[in-house]
Design an enzyme around this catalytic site. Sequence first.
Site, PDB file in Angstrom:
ATOM      1  N   VAL A  11       0.825  -1.208   0.000  1.00 30.36           N
ATOM      2  CA  VAL A  11       0.000   0.000   0.000  1.00 30.36           C
ATOM      3  C   VAL A  11       0.862   1.263   0.000  1.00 30.36           C
ATOM      4  CG1 VAL A  11      -1.610   1.345   1.423  1.00 30.36           C
ATOM      5  CG2 VAL A  11      -2.038  -1.062   0.993  1.00 30.36           C
ATOM      6  N   THR A  86      -0.795  -4.121   9.765  1.00 32.64           N
ATOM      7  CA  THR A  86      -1.726  -4.280  10.894  1.00 32.64           C
ATOM      8  C   THR A  86      -2.156  -5.751  10.941  1.00 32.64           C
ATOM      9  OG1 THR A  86      -3.512  -3.551   9.420  1.00 32.64           O
ATOM     10  CG2 THR A  86      -2.628  -1.919  10.942  1.00 32.64           C
ATOM     11  N   LEU A 152      -7.234  -0.765  -2.741  1.00 33.73           N
ATOM     12  CA  LEU A 152      -6.571  -1.390  -3.889  1.00 33.73           C
ATOM     13  C   LEU A 152      -6.431  -2.895  -3.687  1.00 33.73           C
ATOM     14  CD1 LEU A 152      -3.404  -2.231  -3.117  1.00 33.73           C
ATOM     15  CD2 LEU A 152      -3.053   0.201  -3.305  1.00 33.73           C
ATOM     16  N   GLU A 154      -3.982  -6.287  -4.700  1.00 34.18           N
ATOM     17  CA  GLU A 154      -2.681  -6.676  -5.219  1.00 34.18           C
ATOM     18  C   GLU A 154      -2.872  -7.209  -6.636  1.00 34.18           C
ATOM     19  OE1 GLU A 154      -0.522  -9.205  -2.473  1.00 34.18           O
ATOM     20  OE2 GLU A 154      -1.149  -7.939  -0.809  1.00 34.18           O
ATOM     21  N   GLY A 255     -13.904 -20.793  -5.629  1.00 35.03           N
ATOM     22  CA  GLY A 255     -12.479 -21.112  -5.581  1.00 35.03           C
ATOM     23  C   GLY A 255     -12.168 -21.964  -4.375  1.00 35.03           C
ATOM     24  N   CYS A 262      -5.300  -9.837   3.447  1.00 39.85           N
ATOM     25  CA  CYS A 262      -6.351  -8.920   3.890  1.00 39.85           C
ATOM     26  C   CYS A 262      -7.662  -9.582   4.286  1.00 39.85           C
ATOM     27  CB  CYS A 262      -6.583  -7.873   2.817  1.00 39.85           C
ATOM     28  SG  CYS A 262      -5.088  -6.894   2.598  1.00 39.85           S
ATOM     29  N   LYS A 322      -3.753 -15.473  -5.269  1.00 38.71           N
ATOM     30  CA  LYS A 322      -4.539 -15.199  -6.475  1.00 38.71           C
ATOM     31  C   LYS A 322      -3.553 -14.881  -7.586  1.00 38.71           C
ATOM     32  CE  LYS A 322      -5.039 -10.238  -6.012  1.00 38.71           C
ATOM     33  NZ  LYS A 322      -5.946  -9.120  -6.137  1.00 38.71           N
TER      34      LYS A 322
HETATM   35  P1  NAD Z   1       3.346  -4.689   4.010  1.00 38.55           P
HETATM   36  O1  NAD Z   1       3.707  -5.649   5.059  1.00 38.55           O
HETATM   37  O2  NAD Z   1       3.570  -5.034   2.575  1.00 38.55           O
HETATM   38  O3  NAD Z   1       4.140  -3.308   4.257  1.00 38.55           O
HETATM   39  C1  NAD Z   1       4.248  -2.678   5.493  1.00 38.55           C
HETATM   40  C2  NAD Z   1       5.611  -1.980   5.514  1.00 38.55           C
HETATM   41  O4  NAD Z   1       5.686  -1.139   6.673  1.00 38.55           O
HETATM   42  C3  NAD Z   1       6.790  -2.966   5.625  1.00 38.55           C
HETATM   43  O5  NAD Z   1       7.672  -2.745   4.539  1.00 38.55           O
HETATM   44  C4  NAD Z   1       7.436  -2.614   6.968  1.00 38.55           C
HETATM   45  O6  NAD Z   1       8.842  -2.763   6.981  1.00 38.55           O
HETATM   46  C5  NAD Z   1       7.031  -1.155   7.129  1.00 38.55           C
HETATM   47  N1  NAD Z   1       7.064  -0.645   8.495  1.00 38.55           N
HETATM   48  C6  NAD Z   1       6.599  -1.210   9.632  1.00 38.55           C
HETATM   49  N2  NAD Z   1       6.804  -0.383  10.684  1.00 38.55           N
HETATM   50  C7  NAD Z   1       7.403   0.727  10.201  1.00 38.55           C
HETATM   51  C8  NAD Z   1       7.839   1.943  10.794  1.00 38.55           C
HETATM   52  N3  NAD Z   1       7.719   2.182  12.093  1.00 38.55           N
HETATM   53  N4  NAD Z   1       8.403   2.874   9.997  1.00 38.55           N
HETATM   54  C9  NAD Z   1       8.551   2.644   8.673  1.00 38.55           C
HETATM   55  N5  NAD Z   1       8.146   1.512   8.064  1.00 38.55           N
HETATM   56  C10 NAD Z   1       7.563   0.566   8.814  1.00 38.55           C
HETATM   57  O7  NAD Z   1       1.846  -4.306   4.269  1.00 38.55           O
HETATM   58  P2  NAD Z   1       0.746  -3.854   3.184  1.00 38.55           P
HETATM   59  O8  NAD Z   1       0.236  -5.055   2.482  1.00 38.55           O
HETATM   60  O9  NAD Z   1       1.257  -2.698   2.404  1.00 38.55           O
HETATM   61  O10 NAD Z   1      -0.422  -3.381   4.168  1.00 38.55           O
HETATM   62  C11 NAD Z   1      -0.295  -2.192   4.903  1.00 38.55           C
HETATM   63  C12 NAD Z   1      -1.657  -1.838   5.458  1.00 38.55           C
HETATM   64  O11 NAD Z   1      -2.561  -1.567   4.388  1.00 38.55           O
HETATM   65  C13 NAD Z   1      -2.322  -2.962   6.270  1.00 38.55           C
HETATM   66  O12 NAD Z   1      -3.068  -2.371   7.280  1.00 38.55           O
HETATM   67  C14 NAD Z   1      -3.232  -3.636   5.254  1.00 38.55           C
HETATM   68  O13 NAD Z   1      -4.329  -4.270   5.875  1.00 38.55           O
HETATM   69  C15 NAD Z   1      -3.697  -2.441   4.451  1.00 38.55           C
HETATM   70  N6  NAD Z   1      -4.119  -2.749   3.081  1.00 38.55           N
HETATM   71  C16 NAD Z   1      -3.382  -3.630   2.335  1.00 38.55           C
HETATM   72  C17 NAD Z   1      -3.746  -3.872   1.003  1.00 38.55           C
HETATM   73  C18 NAD Z   1      -3.003  -4.866   0.152  1.00 38.55           C
HETATM   74  O14 NAD Z   1      -3.473  -5.162  -0.940  1.00 38.55           O
HETATM   75  N7  NAD Z   1      -1.869  -5.394   0.568  1.00 38.55           N
HETATM   76  C19 NAD Z   1      -4.849  -3.185   0.457  1.00 38.55           C
HETATM   77  C20 NAD Z   1      -5.557  -2.280   1.255  1.00 38.55           C
HETATM   78  C21 NAD Z   1      -5.155  -2.061   2.568  1.00 38.55           C
HETATM   79  C1  UGA Z   2      -8.777  -7.314  -1.232  1.00 41.67           C
HETATM   80  C2  UGA Z   2      -9.880  -6.346  -1.696  1.00 41.67           C
HETATM   81  O1  UGA Z   2     -10.382  -6.781  -2.966  1.00 41.67           O
HETATM   82  C3  UGA Z   2      -9.336  -4.928  -1.830  1.00 41.67           C
HETATM   83  O2  UGA Z   2     -10.409  -4.033  -2.183  1.00 41.67           O
HETATM   84  C4  UGA Z   2      -8.766  -4.503  -0.488  1.00 41.67           C
HETATM   85  O3  UGA Z   2      -8.164  -3.227  -0.576  1.00 41.67           O
HETATM   86  C5  UGA Z   2      -7.702  -5.494  -0.059  1.00 41.67           C
HETATM   87  O4  UGA Z   2      -8.268  -6.830   0.004  1.00 41.67           O
HETATM   88  C6  UGA Z   2      -7.209  -5.145   1.303  1.00 41.67           C
HETATM   89  O5  UGA Z   2      -7.947  -4.671   2.131  1.00 41.67           O
HETATM   90  O6  UGA Z   2      -6.034  -5.310   1.539  1.00 41.67           O
HETATM   91  P1  UGA Z   2      -6.722  -8.544  -2.397  1.00 41.67           P
HETATM   92  O7  UGA Z   2      -6.543  -9.238  -1.089  1.00 41.67           O
HETATM   93  O8  UGA Z   2      -5.535  -7.975  -3.083  1.00 41.67           O
HETATM   94  O9  UGA Z   2      -7.772  -7.341  -2.227  1.00 41.67           O
HETATM   95  O10 UGA Z   2      -7.360  -9.601  -3.414  1.00 41.67           O
HETATM   96  P2  UGA Z   2      -8.813  -9.972  -3.973  1.00 41.67           P
HETATM   97  O11 UGA Z   2      -8.793  -9.822  -5.437  1.00 41.67           O
HETATM   98  O12 UGA Z   2      -9.888  -9.288  -3.243  1.00 41.67           O
HETATM   99  O13 UGA Z   2      -8.874 -11.535  -3.630  1.00 41.67           O
HETATM  100  C7  UGA Z   2      -8.869 -11.988  -2.289  1.00 41.67           C
HETATM  101  C8  UGA Z   2      -9.079 -13.489  -2.256  1.00 41.67           C
HETATM  102  O14 UGA Z   2     -10.406 -13.823  -2.643  1.00 41.67           O
HETATM  103  C9  UGA Z   2      -8.162 -14.272  -3.197  1.00 41.67           C
HETATM  104  O15 UGA Z   2      -7.747 -15.465  -2.570  1.00 41.67           O
HETATM  105  C10 UGA Z   2      -9.044 -14.568  -4.390  1.00 41.67           C
HETATM  106  O16 UGA Z   2      -8.653 -15.720  -5.101  1.00 41.67           O
HETATM  107  C11 UGA Z   2     -10.385 -14.773  -3.707  1.00 41.67           C
HETATM  108  N1  UGA Z   2     -11.535 -14.519  -4.607  1.00 41.67           N
HETATM  109  C12 UGA Z   2     -11.771 -13.275  -5.082  1.00 41.67           C
HETATM  110  C13 UGA Z   2     -12.379 -15.573  -4.941  1.00 41.67           C
HETATM  111  O17 UGA Z   2     -12.176 -16.730  -4.503  1.00 41.67           O
HETATM  112  N2  UGA Z   2     -13.453 -15.321  -5.741  1.00 41.67           N
HETATM  113  C14 UGA Z   2     -13.717 -14.072  -6.222  1.00 41.67           C
HETATM  114  O18 UGA Z   2     -14.742 -13.924  -6.949  1.00 41.67           O
HETATM  115  C15 UGA Z   2     -12.860 -13.031  -5.895  1.00 41.67           C
END
Ligand code: NAD
Ligand code: UGA
Length: 459
Positions: A11, A86, A152, A154, A255, A262, A322
């Site tokens: 993110v 988190t 967003l 991934e 699936g 997440c 995925k």
């Molecule tokens: P991530 O683990 O990929 O990245 C987190 C980063 O924060 C790591 O690189 C870590 O080293 C860094 N970090 C931790 N403590 C720190 C500090 N004190 N100072 C600087 N850097 C620090 O996590 P992510 O997947 O990017 O998720 C981050 C947040 O966003 C989570 O709360 C997640 O639920 C949320 N989120 C994730 C997605 C997703 O698709 N991955 C989408 C929407 C929301």
């Molecule tokens: C999901 C949400 O789609 C995002 O909007 C959100 O920001 C993110 O979590 C988050 O909070 O971090 P992501 O985890 O990247 O995004 O992937 P998704 O495309 O949502 O898929 C999640 C899981 O559900 C995967 O295992 C996927 O295979 C599965 N899935 C998804 C299904 O089995 N069926 C579907 O129709 C869609």
Amino acid sequence: MRIAIIGAGYVGLTTAACLAELGHAVVCCDVDRERIADLSRGRLPYYEPSLAPLLRRGLESGALAFTVSTSACVAQAEAVLLAVGTPSAADGGVDLSQVERAARDLAPHLSPGAVVVIKSTVSVGTARRLRETIAEARRALDFSVASNPEFLREGSAVGDFMQPDRIVLGADDARSADVLRAIYRPLEQQGLPVFVTSCASAEMIKHAANAFLALKIGFINDVSDLCEKTGGDVLAVAEGIGLDRRIGRSFLQPGPGFGGSCFPKDTRAFAATGRRNGAHQPLVETLIARNEDRKLRLARRIVRQARLSRGARVAVLGLAFKAGTDDVRESAAVTIVAALQREGMRVHAHDPRAYDTARPLLPDVQIEETPYAAARGADALVILTEWDDYRSMDFARLAADMRGTTIFDFRNLLPPDTAARYGLTCIRLGRRPEMPAVEAPAQKRAAFPGRSAAAPGHG
Ligand code: NAD
Ligand code: UGA
């Protein structure tokens, strides 16, 4: 606007690169020194399509910079976005330790008037709590805390950030609302919907949105099980109900169970919030249990339906949670492979991206370079991730290389009728298997069309 971003993960990094592309001056920091060194040289720490060119452009133009120093990152920033992890706490709630630690570290370095924006997914009430943490560390109240949850996915992170369905801004004061709006003005000017609400509502929107999407998946997985007993094809059912705009067509793909960093953790957090506050969420509690159980049931089904005995070889295609990512966090594949190994199966796996990430989690799995190498000598083959590479596999080659004849297509990618022409039994989700019996290899080979007639999988 000068923007600081704490955390360069999926993110934080996407947000940093996209906001720089939109014209802001962005500095992003992370505690991971190696990651920051790589990023400063334009190298991505993980696979994410479309992100590399933005990173390069941001670095070249000077709009984007990376540092390991929180103070250098935060100094002079008008907005500081928190995008740290988190994870789940022991009771399933949100472990806020990274958020709190980052807030305490940055507090002394904030410029007066700065807005700290929580982009990480947090439980409701976190903005209020963080205000107190920062005020205590800073010994002043010359800052605001706001909420801006991220939606967003991934694998399509850049497109989702730049073209979101909506931008949710949580602000409890006018200054926060102004700064948040200014960050997203370039997108609002393109006509993208911006929804401004309170911090608590924004926090709840994020968890409720993920819980709802996960419920859609859990529902269609249950419908899929029912179709297998009664007849009807779950894909037709999904299409037929999804055409009702009140239901919608997305997130109705059956699936092997949802995974990733997440949905599993955010549904657990939503349920824990309900328990802690005396407003139980039985739908989501049941969903979590059924989703976990589904993976184990599918593993048992592979062993039973392909009549595998201990020592049998299983080819697993797809390890990422995925397609489009190398992320294996809480991937259904990891659970299913571990369950197969407990049953005594020898697993050879393939994933076009998630090999380095999967290896530490699956030390006893032989990870192969091609799907065909994984299939060689396999008594059964299982597809667990919907990579395009698997849609167009050469059935003739698979049939020749495999020892058994059963393919478990748990992403419904392959045409079973074509597979059958090559002597392979393709078992899809949500459709009664027409050819449940496992054929002997000799019969299978007799049933092949000649190699010259072999077309790629969909032929
Ligand atoms: P991530 O683990 O990929 O990245 C987190 C980063 O924060 C790591 O690189 C870590 O080293 C860094 N970090 C931790 N403590 C720190 C500090 N004190 N100072 C600087 N850097 C620090 O996590 P992510 O997947 O990017 O998720 C981050 C947040 O966003 C989570 O709360 C997640 O639920 C949320 N989120 C994730 C997605 C997703 O698709 N991955 C989408 C929407 C929301
Ligand atoms: C999901 C949400 O789609 C995002 O909007 C959100 O920001 C993110 O979590 C988050 O909070 O971090 P992501 O985890 O990247 O995004 O992937 P998704 O495309 O949502 O898929 C999640 C899981 O559900 C995967 O295992 C996927 O295979 C599965 N899935 C998804 C299904 O089995 N069926 C579907 O129709 C869609």
